[in-house]
Design a protein around this motif. Sequence first.
Motif, PDB file in Angstrom:
ATOM      1  N   ILE A 113      19.473 -41.977   2.539  1.00  0.00           N
ATOM      2  CA  ILE A 113      18.772 -43.243   2.455  1.00  0.00           C
ATOM      3  C   ILE A 113      18.396 -43.721   3.855  1.00  0.00           C
ATOM      4  O   ILE A 113      19.240 -43.729   4.759  1.00  0.00           O
ATOM      5  CB  ILE A 113      19.634 -44.288   1.712  1.00  0.00           C
ATOM      6  N   PRO A 114      17.126 -44.094   4.106  1.00  0.00           N
ATOM      7  CA  PRO A 114      16.726 -44.561   5.435  1.00  0.00           C
ATOM      8  C   PRO A 114      17.141 -46.017   5.650  1.00  0.00           C
ATOM      9  O   PRO A 114      16.973 -46.854   4.760  1.00  0.00           O
ATOM     10  CB  PRO A 114      15.200 -44.419   5.407  1.00  0.00           C
ATOM     11  N   LEU A 115      17.664 -46.313   6.826  1.00  0.00           N
ATOM     12  CA  LEU A 115      18.179 -47.653   7.114  1.00  0.00           C
ATOM     13  C   LEU A 115      17.469 -48.277   8.305  1.00  0.00           C
ATOM     14  O   LEU A 115      17.122 -47.586   9.272  1.00  0.00           O
ATOM     15  CB  LEU A 115      19.675 -47.601   7.427  1.00  0.00           C
ATOM     16  N   ALA A 116      17.293 -49.601   8.239  1.00  0.00           N
ATOM     17  CA  ALA A 116      16.892 -50.412   9.390  1.00  0.00           C
ATOM     18  C   ALA A 116      18.088 -51.304   9.712  1.00  0.00           C
ATOM     19  O   ALA A 116      18.541 -52.074   8.862  1.00  0.00           O
ATOM     20  CB  ALA A 116      15.669 -51.258   9.057  1.00  0.00           C
ATOM     21  N   VAL A 117      18.617 -51.187  10.929  1.00  0.00           N
ATOM     22  CA  VAL A 117      19.867 -51.860  11.269  1.00  0.00           C
ATOM     23  C   VAL A 117      19.784 -52.498  12.648  1.00  0.00           C
ATOM     24  O   VAL A 117      18.904 -52.183  13.460  1.00  0.00           O
ATOM     25  CB  VAL A 117      21.058 -50.870  11.235  1.00  0.00           C
ATOM     26  N   LEU A 118      20.732 -53.388  12.897  1.00  0.00           N
ATOM     27  CA  LEU A 118      20.930 -53.943  14.231  1.00  0.00           C
ATOM     28  C   LEU A 118      21.642 -52.903  15.098  1.00  0.00           C
ATOM     29  O   LEU A 118      22.164 -51.910  14.583  1.00  0.00           O
ATOM     30  CB  LEU A 118      21.756 -55.225  14.149  1.00  0.00           C
ATOM     31  N   PRO A 119      21.697 -53.087  16.421  1.00  0.00           N
ATOM     32  CA  PRO A 119      22.343 -52.100  17.286  1.00  0.00           C
ATOM     33  C   PRO A 119      23.836 -51.934  16.999  1.00  0.00           C
ATOM     34  O   PRO A 119      24.450 -52.751  16.300  1.00  0.00           O
ATOM     35  CB  PRO A 119      22.113 -52.668  18.695  1.00  0.00           C
ATOM     36  N   ALA A 120      24.411 -50.879  17.545  1.00  0.00           N
ATOM     37  CA  ALA A 120      25.839 -50.599  17.380  1.00  0.00           C
ATOM     38  C   ALA A 120      26.658 -51.812  17.816  1.00  0.00           C
ATOM     39  O   ALA A 120      26.343 -52.470  18.801  1.00  0.00           O
ATOM     40  CB  ALA A 120      26.231 -49.371  18.194  1.00  0.00           C
ATOM     41  N   GLY A 121      27.727 -52.088  17.085  1.00  0.00           N
ATOM     42  CA  GLY A 121      28.554 -53.251  17.355  1.00  0.00           C
ATOM     43  C   GLY A 121      28.269 -54.418  16.439  1.00  0.00           C
ATOM     44  O   GLY A 121      29.057 -55.365  16.359  1.00  0.00           O
ATOM     45  N   SER A 122      27.153 -54.371  15.704  1.00  0.00           N
ATOM     46  CA  SER A 122      26.792 -55.441  14.794  1.00  0.00           C
ATOM     47  C   SER A 122      27.676 -55.413  13.553  1.00  0.00           C
ATOM     48  O   SER A 122      27.918 -54.346  12.972  1.00  0.00           O
ATOM     49  CB  SER A 122      25.325 -55.307  14.381  1.00  0.00           C
ATOM     50  N   VAL A 123      28.145 -56.578  13.117  1.00  0.00           N
ATOM     51  CA  VAL A 123      28.940 -56.669  11.892  1.00  0.00           C
ATOM     52  C   VAL A 123      28.094 -56.277  10.689  1.00  0.00           C
ATOM     53  O   VAL A 123      28.575 -55.607   9.770  1.00  0.00           O
ATOM     54  CB  VAL A 123      29.509 -58.086  11.729  1.00  0.00           C
ATOM     55  N   TYR A 124      26.816 -56.687  10.679  1.00  0.00           N
ATOM     56  CA  TYR A 124      25.926 -56.324   9.570  1.00  0.00           C
ATOM     57  C   TYR A 124      25.822 -54.796   9.458  1.00  0.00           C
ATOM     58  O   TYR A 124      25.894 -54.234   8.364  1.00  0.00           O
ATOM     59  CB  TYR A 124      24.540 -56.919   9.796  1.00  0.00           C
ATOM     60  N   ARG A 125      25.602 -54.147  10.572  1.00  0.00           N
ATOM     61  CA  ARG A 125      25.493 -52.686  10.580  1.00  0.00           C
ATOM     62  C   ARG A 125      26.798 -52.049  10.115  1.00  0.00           C
ATOM     63  O   ARG A 125      26.799 -51.111   9.298  1.00  0.00           O
ATOM     64  CB  ARG A 125      25.135 -52.222  11.986  1.00  0.00           C
ATOM     65  N   GLN A 126      27.914 -52.549  10.629  1.00  0.00           N
ATOM     66  CA  GLN A 126      29.211 -51.989  10.275  1.00  0.00           C
ATOM     67  C   GLN A 126      29.481 -52.114   8.781  1.00  0.00           C
ATOM     68  O   GLN A 126      29.936 -51.160   8.132  1.00  0.00           O
ATOM     69  CB  GLN A 126      30.308 -52.718  11.063  1.00  0.00           C
TER      70      GLN A 126
END
Length: 293
Positions: A180-193
Motif C-alpha cells: 500500500i502506498p503511503l504519504a507520511v510525515l518525516p521520521a519521528g512523527s507520532v502520526y507516522r509511527q
Amino acid sequence: MSDLDLALLRTFVAIVDTGGVTSAGRAVGRTQSAVTHQIGRLEAQLGRPVFGPDRRRITLTADGEILLEYARAMLRLSEEARARFAVPGVAGRVTLGTPDLYAAYLLPEVLGRFSRAYPEIEIQLHCRRSVYLHAELMRDKLDIAILTEQPDLHQGEAVRTEPLSWVAGRGGRPEIDDPIPLAVLPAGSVYRQRALEALGAAGRRWTIRSVSDTIAGLQAAVLARLAVSVFPHCAMSGGMRRLGEEDGMPRLPNIDLVLVRRPTGISDAAEHLAHYISRELRTAAPFRPMRDI
C-alpha cells in the motif's frame, strides 16, 4: 417567547456532549431530577421537544439539532464576554507554537475569540513539528505550545483527544495496492509511527510514496490519488474518503494533544492564553461520526 435561559442551554449542551442525564448533572453540578426539570422547562419554553421520547438513549429531534448550534454560539459569546471583563487590562506579547495542522483546523476560532476578549495581548504564532517546538520550549524560545503527545518527551497538560483515520482521494483506490502506498510525515512523527505500527500488526505490506513536513503536502498527495495517509478528523476535507476495516485498513488509535508551558515560567498574558486554549479545546464538541466527505 421569553428570552432563552443560558443555564437551561448549558444543561442541554451538557446532555448532548456527555451522552446522558446523569453525566450531564455531574458536568453542570445538578442532580438528575434537576437536569430533567430543566429540560422540561426548556422544551416548554420552545413549545417543541428537543430530545427523542426514549431518554435512555439520547437522540436529538430536528428542532434539537437546530437549537444545539444556537446554544453553543450563545454559550461561547457569554464566556467570551465574561472573560473580557473578568481581568481587564491584561496586555503583552505571547509566543505560541503549534504544528500547522492544529493552527489551521483547531485554533482559528479559539484565537479569534481570545483576541476579542483580550485585545491588548499580541500573539506570535510559530508553526513547526511537535518535536522541534518542544526543543524551542526547553530553550525558552516559546512561551507555550500545543503539541502532539509523544512518549519520549516531557509533557504538559492534556487538552484534547483526536480520532485518527486512514484517508484516500476520491476517484482512486490506492488502498487495494500491495504494498500500500503511503504519504507520511518525516521520521519521528507520532502520526507516522501509529500508521506503520497498525499496518505491521495487521500484516499489510507498505511503501512510502511521499514524505512531507506539512499537512498541505500530505493533502496534495492524497487528493492526487497517489497514496493513503493518516489524518485526524479535524483536518479531513472535501475530496477525501475515510477508509475503515471494511476497506482492509486496520483500526487506528486516537492521539492526544497537550499544552506545554516553558519550564522557566510564563507571563500573565501567556498564562491567560494557555488557560483559554485549554478550556476551549477541552469543552469543544466531541467528535461525532460523520459520513464520508
